[in-house]
Design a protein around this motif. Structure first.
Motif, mmCIF file in Angstrom:
data_model
loop_
_atom_site.group_PDB
_atom_site.id
_atom_site.type_symbol
_atom_site.label_atom_id
_atom_site.label_comp_id
_atom_site.label_asym_id
_atom_site.label_seq_id
_atom_site.Cartn_x
_atom_site.Cartn_y
_atom_site.Cartn_z
ATOM 1 N N LYS A 1 -7.235 6.101 -4.009
ATOM 2 C CA LYS A 1 -8.454 5.808 -3.250
ATOM 3 C C LYS A 1 -9.576 5.352 -4.174
ATOM 4 C CE LYS A 1 -7.647 8.743 0.802
ATOM 5 N NZ LYS A 1 -7.857 7.696 1.813
ATOM 6 N N CYS A 2 -9.663 5.973 -5.346
ATOM 7 C CA CYS A 2 -10.712 5.591 -6.292
ATOM 8 C C CYS A 2 -10.459 4.209 -6.874
ATOM 9 C CB CYS A 2 -10.820 6.629 -7.409
ATOM 10 S SG CYS A 2 -11.536 8.194 -6.857
ATOM 11 N N ILE A 3 -9.174 3.843 -7.084
ATOM 12 C CA ILE A 3 -8.853 2.488 -7.537
ATOM 13 C C ILE A 3 -9.295 1.469 -6.489
ATOM 14 C CG2 ILE A 3 -6.970 0.882 -8.029
ATOM 15 C CD1 ILE A 3 -5.486 3.216 -9.336
ATOM 16 N N LYS A 4 -9.071 1.792 -5.223
ATOM 17 C CA LYS A 4 -9.504 0.894 -4.159
ATOM 18 C C LYS A 4 -11.024 0.773 -4.130
ATOM 19 C CE LYS A 4 -5.662 1.370 -0.894
ATOM 20 N NZ LYS A 4 -5.306 1.724 0.494
ATOM 21 N N VAL A 5 -11.703 1.892 -4.368
ATOM 22 C CA VAL A 5 -13.167 1.876 -4.386
ATOM 23 C C VAL A 5 -13.670 0.967 -5.501
ATOM 24 C CG1 VAL A 5 -15.183 3.279 -4.950
ATOM 25 C CG2 VAL A 5 -13.539 4.101 -3.271
ATOM 26 N N ILE A 6 -13.059 1.087 -6.684
ATOM 27 C CA ILE A 6 -13.450 0.239 -7.816
ATOM 28 C C ILE A 6 -13.212 -1.231 -7.488
ATOM 29 C CG2 ILE A 6 -12.890 -0.351 -10.201
ATOM 30 C CD1 ILE A 6 -12.281 2.611 -10.647
ATOM 31 N N ASP B 1 0.855 -1.184 0.000
ATOM 32 C CA ASP B 1 0.000 0.000 0.000
ATOM 33 C C ASP B 1 0.895 1.239 0.000
ATOM 34 O OD1 ASP B 1 -1.785 2.053 0.499
ATOM 35 O OD2 ASP B 1 -3.080 0.762 1.707
ATOM 36 N N PRO B 2 0.722 2.159 -0.942
ATOM 37 C CA PRO B 2 1.618 3.307 -1.058
ATOM 38 C C PRO B 2 1.247 4.465 -0.151
ATOM 39 C CG PRO B 2 0.021 3.413 -2.790
ATOM 40 C CD PRO B 2 -0.287 2.170 -1.996
ATOM 41 N N ALA B 3 0.309 4.266 0.776
ATOM 42 C CA ALA B 3 -0.171 5.395 1.569
ATOM 43 C C ALA B 3 0.961 6.084 2.328
ATOM 44 C CB ALA B 3 -1.249 4.926 2.540
ATOM 45 N N ASP B 4 1.825 5.287 2.958
ATOM 46 C CA ASP B 4 2.921 5.878 3.732
ATOM 47 C C ASP B 4 3.866 6.665 2.834
ATOM 48 O OD1 ASP B 4 1.858 4.735 5.968
ATOM 49 O OD2 ASP B 4 3.171 2.965 5.893
ATOM 50 N N HIS B 5 4.179 6.098 1.662
ATOM 51 C CA HIS B 5 5.083 6.763 0.723
ATOM 52 C C HIS B 5 4.505 8.097 0.274
ATOM 53 C CE1 HIS B 5 7.769 6.325 -3.120
ATOM 54 N NE2 HIS B 5 8.093 7.341 -2.365
ATOM 55 N N ILE B 6 3.243 8.087 -0.103
ATOM 56 C CA ILE B 6 2.614 9.318 -0.585
ATOM 57 C C ILE B 6 2.505 10.350 0.540
ATOM 58 C CG2 ILE B 6 0.319 10.197 -1.142
ATOM 59 C CD1 ILE B 6 0.212 8.694 -3.493
ATOM 60 N N LEU C 1 -3.352 -5.584 0.818
ATOM 61 C CA LEU C 1 -4.323 -4.721 0.135
ATOM 62 C C LEU C 1 -5.678 -5.417 0.195
ATOM 63 C CD1 LEU C 1 -2.167 -3.796 -2.985
ATOM 64 C CD2 LEU C 1 -2.671 -2.306 -1.046
ATOM 65 N N LYS C 2 -6.408 -5.156 1.256
ATOM 66 C CA LYS C 2 -7.626 -5.911 1.525
ATOM 67 C C LYS C 2 -8.626 -5.814 0.376
ATOM 68 C CE LYS C 2 -11.585 -6.220 4.642
ATOM 69 N NZ LYS C 2 -12.280 -5.645 5.809
ATOM 70 N N ILE D 1 -16.264 4.458 -0.486
ATOM 71 C CA ILE D 1 -16.724 5.488 -1.421
ATOM 72 C C ILE D 1 -16.852 6.824 -0.702
ATOM 73 C CG2 ILE D 1 -18.633 6.241 -2.884
ATOM 74 C CD1 ILE D 1 -19.242 3.312 -3.440
ATOM 75 N N LEU D 2 -17.452 6.801 0.480
ATOM 76 C CA LEU D 2 -17.643 8.039 1.238
ATOM 77 C C LEU D 2 -16.306 8.634 1.657
ATOM 78 C CD1 LEU D 2 -19.872 9.860 2.326
ATOM 79 C CD2 LEU D 2 -19.842 8.529 4.446
ATOM 80 N N ASP D 3 -15.377 7.773 2.085
ATOM 81 C CA ASP D 3 -14.042 8.242 2.460
ATOM 82 C C ASP D 3 -13.329 8.873 1.266
ATOM 83 O OD1 ASP D 3 -11.591 8.317 4.215
ATOM 84 O OD2 ASP D 3 -10.867 6.937 2.675
ATOM 85 N N ALA D 4 -13.406 8.204 0.098
ATOM 86 C CA ALA D 4 -12.781 8.760 -1.104
ATOM 87 C C ALA D 4 -13.428 10.082 -1.494
ATOM 88 C CB ALA D 4 -12.890 7.750 -2.256
ATOM 89 N N TYR D 5 -14.746 10.139 -1.398
ATOM 90 C CA TYR D 5 -15.466 11.367 -1.763
ATOM 91 C C TYR D 5 -15.041 12.528 -0.863
ATOM 92 C CZ TYR D 5 -19.312 14.664 -2.232
ATOM 93 O OH TYR D 5 -20.054 15.803 -2.407
#
Length: 594
Positions: free
Chosen positions: A60-65, A33-38, A362-363, A73-77
């Motif tokens: 985030k949108c890729i994860k939503v898809i 997961d690239p969250a820490d890097h970003i 990546l759950k 979806i709400l978190d990404a929005y």
């Protein structure tokens, strides 16, 4: 002073930052997961916060898809909304200190966030008010993409820059109007004639001075212009592709605002970006095109042989992505999807299992692979294995527990060993569905579950509706042995079936006869579906499917008059039935026969 320092090192940092963002996306597609890097980039490189935030929005949108979880979806929005507000604030400050190129970049980033916000809003908040607001966001993003593309094109012409790498990044279809360019002849030394013409394309003296700086060192390079062009063209292509895929129930609100999507233009724009750019958007463009060819395009086509060109395009693009991405979970996932489309189910199943192993951290992506594993077991009629997969998804996933539970109950009932447990599962499914949200699939699952919880001959009904789900999801790849088993099961069907179950029985029977090349028997079975009376309106989707198959069969047998009449009937005589959005493109494509 900080702003001056940033400007003096702009070109170097842009290249460095672009490489790191691209590496971040590679890390995401590799196995982590690239969250820490970003977030590290976000914290340490303040001037580029809008770029990192938009990159986070895409991830985030890729994860939503991948999972289509409502909370995700709400978190990404919310994150996209927060990013847009930050960009709006930066635009205000850049009016004073920013260069024209920075201003255009911020406009494009803002348009990208508006586009993503519109998609998320339509996904999580389904009401007329929110559809209208999402439509306004779509319209605003389109206006920005269009105006930036035209502006850059005129800037390039004013510069006299004929670099093919830049020229290839603009399509003549995008230029609908000509921008007015004032001529300007600078007297300052330190820049060439092309750069002077580039400066002349901006009207304001302040912008020109900002570009030039004190000694001309801050003039934009060809690579910077190309990068901006690719940003806007990617957003423009994504806009048209998304808009062309919006369900008809939503599309009517968008059309009220006076614009519509052009799928061909969107695909052409994304292909251009994937070939001619080097930042992370080239990867996103390639992924969008591969996903379209493997996951979306098959749902639009009416005949199986039409899938082959899309598969070939996807394989070519996967090769172009290079060795770096060859062993990533996403590439393996796409490879598995190709096997599935080519009806190599054993190889697809093994590849999806590899994806699930690669996505331990990546759950959402792992759940996507597990979901496909369940479908592979259903295709092979491995009811026990598919039940275990879907029951696990019902527990682990947060999106559409009702749908996963419905598939689990169908496969459990098809196995025929735990009828009491199966009925109890059907009874509890309507409670897992949010009644306030009118989602087409959930409404279908809720209605069918209530019927199946009390029906007699549960095993036959579960077997029948399992095959129906495989057909609707275009996964019904019957072998000859399976087709003969279907014929035997439907021939020995229980008496006193409901009109809906009787119609579905004859639809599946027609598909089995077609697989066995008994075309006249298949035609007869499809015609029976059309003659069943007392069929509830919601169940007329079965009639639409039967007429669609019948029209295609007439077409293959070169019976043109019958084909046209059947296709016209399917298109014009039915509405407000279950799964209408899911079947929309199949019915729409019948216009090729009329």
């Amino acid at each position: 002073l900080q702003h001056y320092f940033i400007q003096s090192n702009l070109r170097y940092m842009e290249e460095w930052f672009g490489v790191h963002l691209k590496d971040t996306f590679h890390a995401f597609f590799k196995d982590s997961d690239p969250a820490d890097h970003i977030q590290s980039l976000y914290a340490n490189y303040g001037p580029y916060k809008p770029h990192t935030s938009v990159a986070c929005c895409y991830i985030k949108c890729i994860k939503v898809i991948s999972c289509w979880d409502e909370d995700a979806i709400l978190d990404a929005y919310n994150y996209v909304k927060k990013t847009y507000k930050m960009i709006v604030k930066l635009q205000a400050s850049y009016q004073i200190y920013g260069t024209p190129l920075e201003k255009l970049s911020l406009k494009v980033l803002g348009a990208e966030t508006l586009l993503l916000a519109a998609v998320m809003k339509m996904s999580v908040k389904r009401s007329l008010k929110h559809y209208f607001k999402a439509g306004l966001n779509l319209r605003t993003s389109w206006q920005i993409f269009n105006s930036v593309q035209m502006k850059i094109s005129e800037i390039s012409k004013a510069c006299g820059i004929n670099n093919p790498a830049i020229d290839d990044l603009i399509s003549e279809e995008l230029i609908n109007d000509k921008c007015r360019v004032e001529k300007f002849s600078p007297q300052t030394e330190g820049y060439d004639e092309n750069e002077a013409k580039f400066i002349a394309s901006f009207d304001m003296v302040e912008d020109i001075q900002s570009f030039m700086g004190s000694n001309g060192n801050c003039l934009p390079s060809v690579s910077q212009l190309k990068k901006l062009k690719s940003m806007s063209l990617f957003g423009y292509g994504l806009f048209h592709l998304i808009l062309s895929l919006i369900p008809p129930s939503v599309l009517k609100f968008v059309n009220m605002l006076g614009f519509q999507g052009n799928r061909s233009l969107g695909l052409s724009s994304l292909r251009t970006v994937s070939k001619h750019t080097e930042d992370y958007r080239s990867i996103l463009a390639s992924i969008s095109l591969i996903w379209y060819n493997l996951a979306l395009r098959p749902t639009f086509l009416t005949e199986p042989h039409q899938i082959t060109p899309g598969v070939e395009q996807a394989e070519h693009m996967m090769e172009c992505m290079g060795e770096k991405y060859r062993d990533t979970w996403l590439t393996v996932y796409f490879t598995a999807t190709i096997f599935k489309l080519q009806k190599q189910n054993d190889r697809a199943l093994e590849s999806f299992k590899v994806v699930a192993d690669k996505c331990e951290h990546l759950k959402e992506c792992k759940l996507m692979a597990v979901y496909e594993i369940g479908w592979c077991h259903m295709i092979d009629w491995n009811w026990c294995e598919s039940y275990q997969v879907f029951s696990k998804l019902m527990t682990d996933a947060r999106w559409s527990k009702g749908f996963y539970g419905y598939l689990a109950a169908l496969t459990l009932g098809s196995e025929g060993k735990s009828e009491v447990e199966c009925r109890e599962l059907f009874k509890c499914l309507p409670g897992k569905i949010k009644k306030a949200v009118n989602i087409e699939l959930d409404c279908y699952v809720s209605r069918k579950s209530e019927i199946l919880s009390t029906v007699e001959d549960l095993r036959y009904h579960c077997f029948l509706y399992t095959l129906e789900m495989l057909y609707v999801w275009k996964c019904l790849n019957l072998t000859e042995d399976q087709a003969r088993a279907v014929v035997d099961a439907v021939t020995d069907r229980p008496r006193d079936l409901s009109p809906g179950a009787l119609a579905t029985s004859h639809l599946i029977l027609g598909l089995a006869w077609s697989r066995l090349a008994e075309f006249q028997r298949a035609i007869q079975a499809y015609k029976v579906v059309d003659t069943i009376s007392m069929l509830p309106t919601k169940d007329t989707y079965v009639t639409v499917c039967a007429l669609t198959e019948l029209a295609q069969l007439y077409h293959s047998l070169n019976q043109k008059a019958e084909c046209r009449e059947t296709a016209r009937k399917a298109q014009e005589n039915f509405k407000n039935y279950d799964l209408q959005n899911r079947l929309y493109y199949r019915v729409k494509n019948l216009s090729n026969y009329t």
